[in-house]
Design an enzyme around this catalytic site. Sequence first.
Site, PDB file in Angstrom:
ATOM      1  NE  ARG A  27      -2.239   0.256  10.629  1.00 31.07           N
ATOM      2  CZ  ARG A  27      -1.139   0.802  10.107  1.00 31.07           C
ATOM      3  NH1 ARG A  27      -1.219   1.826   9.314  1.00 31.07           N
ATOM      4  NH2 ARG A  27       0.058   0.331  10.398  1.00 31.07           N
TER       5      ARG A  27
ATOM      6  NE  ARG B  91       3.745  -3.797  11.481  1.00 31.52           N
ATOM      7  CZ  ARG B  91       4.541  -3.548  10.440  1.00 31.52           C
ATOM      8  NH1 ARG B  91       5.657  -4.208  10.275  1.00 31.52           N
ATOM      9  NH2 ARG B  91       4.202  -2.622   9.581  1.00 31.52           N
TER      10      ARG B  91
ATOM     11  NE  ARG C  28       8.592  -0.283   9.080  1.00 28.33           N
ATOM     12  CZ  ARG C  28       7.364  -0.180   8.590  1.00 28.33           C
ATOM     13  NH1 ARG C  28       7.166   0.374   7.410  1.00 28.33           N
ATOM     14  NH2 ARG C  28       6.343  -0.618   9.262  1.00 28.33           N
TER      15      ARG C  28
ATOM     16  NE  ARG D 242       8.036  -3.656   4.699  1.00 27.80           N
ATOM     17  CZ  ARG D 242       6.822  -3.224   5.006  1.00 27.80           C
ATOM     18  NH1 ARG D 242       6.033  -2.785   4.061  1.00 27.80           N
ATOM     19  NH2 ARG D 242       6.422  -3.216   6.257  1.00 27.80           N
TER      20      ARG D 242
ATOM     21  CE  LYS E   1      -1.148  -0.022   4.998  1.00 23.35           C
ATOM     22  NZ  LYS E   1       0.244  -0.209   5.373  1.00 23.35           N
TER      23      LYS E   1
HETATM   24  P1  AMP Z   1       3.046   1.396   8.805  1.00 22.82           P
HETATM   25  O1  AMP Z   1       4.276   2.070   8.304  1.00 22.82           O
HETATM   26  O2  AMP Z   1       1.783   1.982   8.214  1.00 22.82           O
HETATM   27  O3  AMP Z   1       3.090  -0.111   8.668  1.00 22.82           O
HETATM   28  O4  AMP Z   1       2.947   1.713  10.391  1.00 22.82           O
HETATM   29  C1  AMP Z   1       3.997   1.325  11.268  1.00 22.82           C
HETATM   30  C2  AMP Z   1       3.503   1.373  12.699  1.00 22.82           C
HETATM   31  O5  AMP Z   1       3.090   2.720  13.016  1.00 22.82           O
HETATM   32  C3  AMP Z   1       2.273   0.522  12.988  1.00 22.82           C
HETATM   33  O6  AMP Z   1       2.610  -0.818  13.284  1.00 22.82           O
HETATM   34  C4  AMP Z   1       1.684   1.250  14.202  1.00 22.82           C
HETATM   35  O7  AMP Z   1       2.407   0.974  15.375  1.00 22.82           O
HETATM   36  C5  AMP Z   1       1.937   2.712  13.845  1.00 22.82           C
HETATM   37  N1  AMP Z   1       0.809   3.283  13.068  1.00 22.82           N
HETATM   38  C6  AMP Z   1       0.828   3.731  11.775  1.00 22.82           C
HETATM   39  N2  AMP Z   1      -0.369   4.195  11.413  1.00 22.82           N
HETATM   40  C7  AMP Z   1      -1.177   4.036  12.490  1.00 22.82           C
HETATM   41  C8  AMP Z   1      -2.560   4.290  12.748  1.00 22.82           C
HETATM   42  N3  AMP Z   1      -3.364   4.799  11.786  1.00 22.82           N
HETATM   43  N4  AMP Z   1      -3.036   4.000  13.978  1.00 22.82           N
HETATM   44  C9  AMP Z   1      -2.251   3.499  14.951  1.00 22.82           C
HETATM   45  N5  AMP Z   1      -0.959   3.202  14.776  1.00 22.82           N
HETATM   46  C10 AMP Z   1      -0.418   3.470  13.560  1.00 22.82           C
END
Ligand code: AMP
Length: 221
Positions: A88, A173, A162, A127, A13
């Site tokens: 989310r 996750r 990461r 990644r 995404k």
């Molecule tokens: P992502 O890069 O979108 O996979 O996000 C990495 C991490 O950031 C997630 O595992 C959450 O801990 C936090 N995170 C990102 N977006 C959100 C959201 N909309 N709500 C809560 N936590 C978020």
Amino acid sequence: MRLIFIGPPGSGKGTQAKLFSQRLGLCHISTGDLLREAVRQDTPEGRRAQAYMDAGQLVPDDVVNDIVNARFRAPDRPQRFVMDGYPRNLAQAQSFDQVLHQQGLDLNAVVFLNVDDQEIIKRTSGRWNCPNPQCKATYNSHSQPPKTAGVCDDCQMPLVQRDDDRPETVQLRLKVFHDLTDELLDYYRQRGLVIDVPGSGDIETIYQNITAALAKRKPPP
Ligand code: AMP
């Protein structure tokens, strides 16, 4: 165009959101990137978010909603955007609706990129990211490797993985994702906004599939 991308971690995404933003001139809003930047800068939000992020848990809604609300109320607020990783859950979707309503903005579509869990574990383990905040290029050793292993093609910075892409954190996750996403998608399905697109195949094919699905939709009033 105003889009939300929803998909499990590693569904692509972020890659698709970035492509849409570059090709259609949309503002790319990734809450993951905004939170990682807050952690890097050691802001109060970053300090609150870090432990949740390291554990593969969602950061509390009030932190994330505040970050997004501030972005949409700033003088340079986006009119046309692609949301990557937000909302989310249902509470975040409801908060986002309020902000959009206040700004007089309608969503065009919610793109759901569906990828099965085994494929996700394989992808996230491959990644690699460029840590340069001006670059943020992403690579995958299975599907989109850099020209020189471990080095960014664009800015030659050493690439990093990461912490939350470790397989055991990815499992967590994914559980969080499955627990919350049905309800979130239902919320948008009831409004006829969801486009389901398989997230497997090469990046350009997925991009074209999303574009074709969007073209079939009526524009919002
Ligand atoms: P992502 O890069 O979108 O996979 O996000 C990495 C991490 O950031 C997630 O595992 C959450 O801990 C936090 N995170 C990102 N977006 C959100 C959201 N909309 N709500 C809560 N936590 C978020």
